[in-house]
Design a protein around this motif. Sequence first.
Motif, short mmCIF file in Angstrom:
data_model
loop_
_atom_site.label_atom_id
_atom_site.label_comp_id
_atom_site.label_asym_id
_atom_site.label_seq_id
_atom_site.Cartn_x
_atom_site.Cartn_y
_atom_site.Cartn_z
N GLY A 146 18.52 14.68 51.17
CA GLY A 146 18.49 14.17 52.32
C GLY A 146 17.05 14.99 53.33
N GLY A 147 16.69 14.80 53.88
CA GLY A 147 15.63 15.55 55.02
C GLY A 147 14.01 15.36 53.79
N CYS A 148 12.98 16.36 54.59
CA CYS A 148 11.53 17.01 53.21
C CYS A 148 11.74 18.18 53.56
N ILE A 149 10.98 18.35 52.51
CA ILE A 149 9.98 19.59 52.86
C ILE A 149 8.54 19.10 52.77
N VAL A 150 7.87 20.19 53.86
CA VAL A 150 6.64 20.11 54.66
C VAL A 150 5.60 21.57 53.95
#
Length: 179
Positions: free
Chosen positions: A125-129
Amino acid sequence: TVLDTVLLEDPVVEFVGVLNDGMQTVKGIMHVAADPELVYSILTDYDSCDRVFQNIVSTKTIHNESGKQVVQTCKWQFLAFKGTFDVYLNVLEEPAERMLVFRLQASSFMRDFEGRWQVLPKPGGGCIVEHVLAVKPVVTIPTAIAPYTSSMFKQQVAGLLQDLESEIRNQSATVPAMS
């Protein structure tokens, strides 16, 4: 209610080095508890950049035969000096990879510029920017102040990530929290 943070880890910003004939290059990475599509939509809402990012005074999107172009007035500060400059950027979007590249078309402040954003889904879950900023100023940077300028570029990327995190937090406040 606005969330306290959407950060899953503290952002990391590093000076990569002087590449490609004088390009000062900095990379920043931020892990956030947010849908990757939400983050990408914030980054591609060019007409809201002046509201989201503190270093942008005004922004306008132009659609023409060669694609999309963004015209921005940006703030700068160096030691005791500060001001604004206009920049004309060509935009390349790769929605399937959630990647966005800004390439310099014209500016009185920079000889060359590339800003690359990519939003990657994070397992669980979520993300890497990721944001990579490469700048070649119009004026050659003297060796004596090179450490200061690399620090300045790192601070700029850190500020962009902080501004983006704040906007993700504001927009996520209206969406149910991720578990």
